[in-house]
Design a protein around this motif. Structure first.
Motif, PDB file in Angstrom:
ATOM      1  N   TYR A   5       1.069  -1.239   0.029  1.00 52.80           N
ATOM      2  CA  TYR A   5       0.152   0.131   0.233  1.00 52.80           C
ATOM      3  C   TYR A   5       0.889   1.149  -0.008  1.00 52.80           C
ATOM      4  CZ  TYR A   5      -2.407   4.192   2.128  1.00 52.80           C
ATOM      5  OH  TYR A   5      -2.761   5.475   2.121  1.00 52.80           O
ATOM      6  N   LEU A   6       0.510   2.069  -0.803  1.00 50.87           N
ATOM      7  CA  LEU A   6       1.336   3.349  -0.843  1.00 50.87           C
ATOM      8  C   LEU A   6       0.251   4.463  -0.993  1.00 50.87           C
ATOM      9  CD1 LEU A   6       3.780   2.410  -3.861  1.00 50.87           C
ATOM     10  CD2 LEU A   6       4.291   2.566  -1.327  1.00 50.87           C
ATOM     11  N   GLY A   7       0.423   5.557  -0.155  1.00 53.10           N
ATOM     12  CA  GLY A   7      -0.096   6.856  -0.104  1.00 53.10           C
ATOM     13  C   GLY A   7       0.748   7.983  -0.532  1.00 53.10           C
ATOM     14  N   VAL A   8       0.236   8.920  -1.225  1.00 52.03           N
ATOM     15  CA  VAL A   8       0.976  10.138  -1.704  1.00 52.03           C
ATOM     16  C   VAL A   8       0.162  11.346  -1.705  1.00 52.03           C
ATOM     17  CG1 VAL A   8       2.443   9.051  -3.381  1.00 52.03           C
ATOM     18  CG2 VAL A   8       0.437  10.021  -4.051  1.00 52.03           C
ATOM     19  N   SER A   9       0.611  12.519  -1.068  1.00 50.95           N
ATOM     20  CA  SER A   9       0.092  13.928  -1.117  1.00 50.95           C
ATOM     21  C   SER A   9       0.854  14.767  -1.779  1.00 50.95           C
ATOM     22  CB  SER A   9      -0.318  14.112   0.389  1.00 50.95           C
ATOM     23  OG  SER A   9      -0.728  15.254   0.571  1.00 50.95           O
ATOM     24  N   ARG A  10       0.250  15.578  -2.608  1.00 56.06           N
ATOM     25  CA  ARG A  10       1.265  16.360  -3.433  1.00 56.06           C
ATOM     26  C   ARG A  10       0.297  17.711  -3.655  1.00 56.06           C
ATOM     27  NH1 ARG A  10       3.711  12.737  -8.162  1.00 56.06           N
ATOM     28  NH2 ARG A  10       5.150  11.709  -7.026  1.00 56.06           N
ATOM     29  N   SER A  11       1.055  19.055  -3.577  1.00 59.25           N
ATOM     30  CA  SER A  11       0.195  20.143  -3.578  1.00 59.25           C
ATOM     31  C   SER A  11      -0.311  20.543  -4.832  1.00 59.25           C
ATOM     32  CB  SER A  11       1.085  21.281  -3.237  1.00 59.25           C
ATOM     33  OG  SER A  11       2.428  21.427  -4.049  1.00 59.25           O
ATOM     34  N   THR A  12       0.264  20.072  -6.062  1.00 56.90           N
ATOM     35  CA  THR A  12      -0.149  20.357  -7.314  1.00 56.90           C
ATOM     36  C   THR A  12       0.339  19.184  -8.173  1.00 56.90           C
ATOM     37  OG1 THR A  12      -0.047  22.555  -7.287  1.00 56.90           O
ATOM     38  CG2 THR A  12      -0.217  21.815  -9.425  1.00 56.90           C
ATOM     39  N   THR A  13      -0.562  18.596  -8.867  1.00 55.46           N
ATOM     40  CA  THR A  13      -0.336  17.357  -9.844  1.00 55.46           C
ATOM     41  C   THR A  13      -1.072  17.897 -11.236  1.00 55.46           C
ATOM     42  OG1 THR A  13      -0.142  15.769  -8.084  1.00 55.46           O
ATOM     43  CG2 THR A  13      -0.115  14.854 -10.445  1.00 55.46           C
ATOM     44  N   ASN A  14      -0.369  17.749 -12.351  1.00 57.39           N
ATOM     45  CA  ASN A  14      -0.724  18.099 -13.687  1.00 57.39           C
ATOM     46  C   ASN A  14      -1.041  17.057 -14.484  1.00 57.39           C
ATOM     47  OD1 ASN A  14      -1.498  19.715 -15.812  1.00 57.39           O
ATOM     48  ND2 ASN A  14       0.652  20.007 -16.481  1.00 57.39           N
ATOM     49  N   PHE A  15      -2.522  16.827 -14.695  1.00 61.11           N
ATOM     50  CA  PHE A  15      -2.823  15.551 -15.672  1.00 61.11           C
ATOM     51  C   PHE A  15      -3.649  16.495 -16.852  1.00 61.11           C
ATOM     52  CE2 PHE A  15      -2.702  13.583 -11.474  1.00 61.11           C
ATOM     53  CZ  PHE A  15      -1.899  12.387 -11.674  1.00 61.11           C
ATOM     54  N   ASN A  16      -4.034  15.634 -17.782  1.00 60.17           N
ATOM     55  CA  ASN A  16      -4.823  16.383 -18.965  1.00 60.17           C
ATOM     56  C   ASN A  16      -5.990  17.034 -18.749  1.00 60.17           C
ATOM     57  OD1 ASN A  16      -4.653  16.132 -22.272  1.00 60.17           O
ATOM     58  ND2 ASN A  16      -6.516  15.453 -21.451  1.00 60.17           N
ATOM     59  N   ASP A  17      -6.771  16.396 -17.600  1.00 57.63           N
ATOM     60  CA  ASP A  17      -8.096  16.845 -17.105  1.00 57.63           C
ATOM     61  C   ASP A  17      -8.089  17.738 -15.708  1.00 57.63           C
ATOM     62  OD1 ASP A  17     -10.794  17.104 -17.114  1.00 57.63           O
ATOM     63  OD2 ASP A  17     -10.848  15.398 -15.884  1.00 57.63           O
ATOM     64  N   SER A  18      -6.893  17.629 -15.229  1.00 60.35           N
ATOM     65  CA  SER A  18      -6.860  18.223 -13.903  1.00 60.35           C
ATOM     66  C   SER A  18      -5.558  18.731 -13.498  1.00 60.35           C
ATOM     67  CB  SER A  18      -7.361  17.198 -13.014  1.00 60.35           C
ATOM     68  OG  SER A  18      -7.525  17.670 -11.455  1.00 60.35           O
ATOM     69  N   LYS A  19      -5.559  19.750 -12.888  1.00 57.25           N
ATOM     70  CA  LYS A  19      -4.279  20.429 -12.099  1.00 57.25           C
ATOM     71  C   LYS A  19      -4.716  20.941 -10.870  1.00 57.25           C
ATOM     72  CE  LYS A  19      -0.117  23.384 -12.817  1.00 57.25           C
ATOM     73  NZ  LYS A  19       0.367  24.302 -13.706  1.00 57.25           N
ATOM     74  N   ALA A  20      -4.498  20.046  -9.728  1.00 54.51           N
ATOM     75  CA  ALA A  20      -4.843  20.404  -8.468  1.00 54.51           C
ATOM     76  C   ALA A  20      -4.186  19.699  -7.345  1.00 54.51           C
ATOM     77  CB  ALA A  20      -6.526  20.231  -8.406  1.00 54.51           C
ATOM     78  N   LYS A  21      -4.461  19.861  -5.923  1.00 54.44           N
ATOM     79  CA  LYS A  21      -3.838  19.157  -5.081  1.00 54.44           C
ATOM     80  C   LYS A  21      -4.346  17.782  -5.141  1.00 54.44           C
ATOM     81  CE  LYS A  21      -3.483  19.358  -0.142  1.00 54.44           C
ATOM     82  NZ  LYS A  21      -4.010  19.833   1.309  1.00 54.44           N
ATOM     83  N   GLU A  22      -3.314  16.864  -4.578  1.00 49.48           N
ATOM     84  CA  GLU A  22      -3.601  15.283  -4.887  1.00 49.48           C
ATOM     85  C   GLU A  22      -3.639  14.593  -3.666  1.00 49.48           C
ATOM     86  OE1 GLU A  22      -2.638  11.726  -7.973  1.00 49.48           O
ATOM     87  OE2 GLU A  22      -1.352  13.366  -7.564  1.00 49.48           O
ATOM     88  N   LEU A  23      -4.594  13.644  -3.383  1.00 47.39           N
ATOM     89  CA  LEU A  23      -4.442  12.902  -2.067  1.00 47.39           C
ATOM     90  C   LEU A  23      -4.675  11.302  -2.779  1.00 47.39           C
ATOM     91  CD1 LEU A  23      -3.923  11.780   0.840  1.00 47.39           C
ATOM     92  CD2 LEU A  23      -6.200  12.239   1.163  1.00 47.39           C
ATOM     93  N   ARG A  24      -3.676  10.451  -3.002  1.00 46.05           N
ATOM     94  CA  ARG A  24      -3.933   9.286  -3.593  1.00 46.05           C
ATOM     95  C   ARG A  24      -3.365   8.189  -3.149  1.00 46.05           C
ATOM     96  NH1 ARG A  24      -3.993   8.249  -9.993  1.00 46.05           N
ATOM     97  NH2 ARG A  24      -4.042  10.329 -10.085  1.00 46.05           N
ATOM     98  N   HIS A  25      -4.271   7.150  -3.109  1.00 44.97           N
ATOM     99  CA  HIS A  25      -3.819   5.881  -2.582  1.00 44.97           C
ATOM    100  C   HIS A  25      -3.692   4.483  -3.412  1.00 44.97           C
ATOM    101  CE1 HIS A  25      -5.136   7.689   1.361  1.00 44.97           C
ATOM    102  NE2 HIS A  25      -6.098   8.034   0.697  1.00 44.97           N
ATOM    103  N   SER A  26      -2.661   3.960  -3.431  1.00 45.07           N
ATOM    104  CA  SER A  26      -2.502   2.869  -4.164  1.00 45.07           C
ATOM    105  C   SER A  26      -2.331   1.305  -3.572  1.00 45.07           C
ATOM    106  CB  SER A  26      -1.215   2.983  -4.885  1.00 45.07           C
ATOM    107  OG  SER A  26      -1.073   4.247  -5.565  1.00 45.07           O
ATOM    108  N   ILE A  27      -3.080   0.311  -3.931  1.00 43.78           N
ATOM    109  CA  ILE A  27      -3.004  -0.863  -3.349  1.00 43.78           C
ATOM    110  C   ILE A  27      -2.543  -1.777  -4.474  1.00 43.78           C
ATOM    111  CG2 ILE A  27      -4.235  -2.710  -2.492  1.00 43.78           C
ATOM    112  CD1 ILE A  27      -6.021  -0.718  -1.149  1.00 43.78           C
ATOM    113  N   GLY A  28      -1.588  -2.515  -4.351  1.00 40.88           N
ATOM    114  CA  GLY A  28      -0.830  -3.350  -5.417  1.00 40.88           C
ATOM    115  C   GLY A  28      -0.412  -4.957  -5.054  1.00 40.88           C
ATOM    116  N   ALA A  29      -0.345  -5.545  -6.024  1.00 41.43           N
ATOM    117  CA  ALA A  29       0.237  -6.930  -5.656  1.00 41.43           C
ATOM    118  C   ALA A  29       1.158  -7.336  -7.029  1.00 41.43           C
ATOM    119  CB  ALA A  29      -0.685  -7.929  -5.269  1.00 41.43           C
ATOM    120  N   ARG A  30       2.350  -7.841  -6.542  1.00 42.95           N
ATOM    121  CA  ARG A  30       3.142  -8.480  -7.723  1.00 42.95           C
ATOM    122  C   ARG A  30       3.549  -9.989  -7.317  1.00 42.95           C
ATOM    123  NH1 ARG A  30       9.282  -7.453  -7.899  1.00 42.95           N
ATOM    124  NH2 ARG A  30       9.958  -8.072  -9.858  1.00 42.95           N
ATOM    125  N   LEU A  31       3.479 -10.797  -8.401  1.00 42.18           N
ATOM    126  CA  LEU A  31       3.838 -12.124  -8.356  1.00 42.18           C
ATOM    127  C   LEU A  31       5.128 -12.351  -9.284  1.00 42.18           C
ATOM    128  CD1 LEU A  31       3.081 -14.846  -6.984  1.00 42.18           C
ATOM    129  CD2 LEU A  31       1.498 -15.406  -9.093  1.00 42.18           C
TER     130      LEU A  31
END
Length: 455
Positions: free
Chosen positions: A236-262
């Motif tokens: 599990y990884l969490g990130v917080s960034r004051s500004t993230t630039n995507f094609n549809d959005s440029k704003a403060k971001e709080l994102r959580h990632s859940i992953g698995a690798r075999l």
């Protein structure tokens, strides 16, 4: 001057190349305590300097010198109108590893990264004249034959899994690092890292990098050895960034990632399967993004040169509709950059790729790899991104999906255990989307040669 430096590195590597193991990418993972009771050569005395009578307090020293020549033709497919752009990169590191008994350790590393000749100036990955790369304290809270728990506090590098989301970023001239706290636990076939980190804000001067002083990255990364050579990562990884630039959005971001690798990277049959789901908020929009990767290969262990053949297929989500209050664009967080090839131009965002590649040992010291990467946009309503995840080319009204085809080759010559020479090239044949979005697009060609000496 550069010619004489190359000659010096080659000469020095012959002197340093003795019976010790090859230096590691993460220099703090090296352990020279086995030299305690041995008769040491002059170089081994340099790697293990006893500071107490029982030898449990000792100092180990080391460093790196790396030089790289790069020639980039038609960067961003001619959009910048620079044309041929050759430049020279240098990286120098020195480190000291001080062990204070069996449970306490201090590791420090200085790094200098220099760029010379790039027409449009150094990128953030090219130059940082002098900085503290690592400076941390390790304390073994638990240490016995069955288990170990270590607390690490300070500036440090992180590197997990395949480098899809968290990587030290060894390929570029400037490696990533963080300030924070990490707990590392191991027992039998299980390891687990739990960490809270603050970004290190990179500047190009001397000792001018600064900590963001807030938790930008936190998470847990677990690895389980299911059977010999078969492994499972769950994280599990969490990130917080004051500004993230995507094609549809440029704003403060709080994102959580859940992953698995075999994964399995030993023996004849090889595989690497990974999936990640992301959720959270960017501005007022909800995030729902994902990626899935399937890779399989076969190593011909009984054939001369031990050739391998591999096939990868990645699906990485992009935003489905502009302005709908939802964001499906995947964020690769802190990727290694070269995940999709030796010299990538397409980042792991809004992407479908098919990537066959093969390797062969031409000699016991020379490895050749050839790749072809076919790239499509996952969503027609999202753009294409750089290897670090930043937006490169926004989508306007193009309904074309194909981005282009990359042809890559690399030749790695391990001259000694301490000295490596790597040569790589990439030719990128532009596809319909780039031809839609860029006036007079041009195919891109990239070449570099790198000599790295570690001691």
């Amino acid at each position: 001057m550069k010619f004489w430096l190359v000659a010096f590195l080659i000469f020095s590597s012959k002197i340093f190349s003795q019976g010790l193991p090859a230096p590691k990418v993460m220099r703090f993972d090296e352990d020279y305590s086995f030299l305690k009771d041995s008769t040491r050569t002059w170089y081994e005395k340099f790697k293990y300097i006893p500071l107490s009578e029982n030898g449990n307090t000792y100092l180990s020293l080391g460093g790196e010198a790396r030089m790289e020549f790069t020639d980039f033709n038609n960067e961003d497919w001619g959009r910048t109108d620079i044309g041929n752009n050759p430049f020279f990169l240098q990286r120098y590191c020195v480190h000291a590893d001080l062990h204070l008994g069996n449970r306490v350790r201090i590791f420090g590393q200085l790094r200098s990264a220099l760029e010379d000749g790039r027409k449009n100036g150094p990128r953030v990955i090219d130059e940082d004249k002098l900085a503290v790369q690592n400076l941390f304290l390790d304390v073994d809270v638990i240490k016995n034959e069955k288990e170990k728990l270590t607390a690490r506090i300070g500036r440090q590098e992180l590197n997990y899994g395949s480098g899809r989301l968290i990587s030290v970023r060894e390929g570029p001239n400037v490696r990533l690092n963080f300030d924070g706290v990490k707990l590392m636990y191991s027992r039998d076939r299980f390891t687990s890292d739990v960490f809270v980190m603050a970004d290190v804000i990179l500047n190009k001067g001397i000792f001018d990098n600064k900590s963001s002083k807030k938790a930008n990255l936190w998470g847990m990364y677990n690895t389980i050895v299911l059977a010999p050579t078969h492994n499972l990562d769950v994280y599990y990884l969490g990130v917080s960034r004051s500004t993230t630039n995507f094609n549809d959005s440029k704003a403060k971001e709080l994102r959580h990632s859940i992953g698995a690798r075999l994964w399995k990277d030993e023996g004849a049959f090889l595989y690497n399967l990974e999936a990640v789901y992301q959720f959270g908020k960017i501005g007022t929009a909800n995030i729902s993004a994902w990626t899935a990767s399937i890779e399989g290969g076969y190593r011909f262990v009984n054939v001369g040169g031990t050739p391998t053949i591999n096939l990868r297929n990645d699906y990485i989500s992009g935003d489905s509709q502009m302005g709908d209050g939802k964001l499906q664009t995947f964020n690769p967080l802190y990727p290694k950059g070269g995940y999709f090839g030796f010299t990538p131009q397409i980042g792991p965002v809004n992407l479908i790729d098919i990537h066959p590649y093969a390797t062969i040992n031409l000699t016991d010291k020379i490895l050749f790899q050839a790749d072809v990467v076919f790239n499509w946009r996952y969503s027609l309503n999202d753009g294409i991104y750089r290897p670090n995840g930043n937006l490169n080319l926004a989508s306007t009204n193009s309904n074309k999906r194909y981005i282009g085809t990359a042809f890559l080759g690399s030749l790695t010559y391990n001259i000694t255990k301490n000295l490596t020479w790597v040569n790589g090239f990439q030719y990128f044949d532009t596809g319909a989307f780039i031809e839609d979005e860029i006036a007079n697009p041009k195919d891109a060609f990239f070449f570099n040669t790198r000599l790295a000496f570690r001691f």
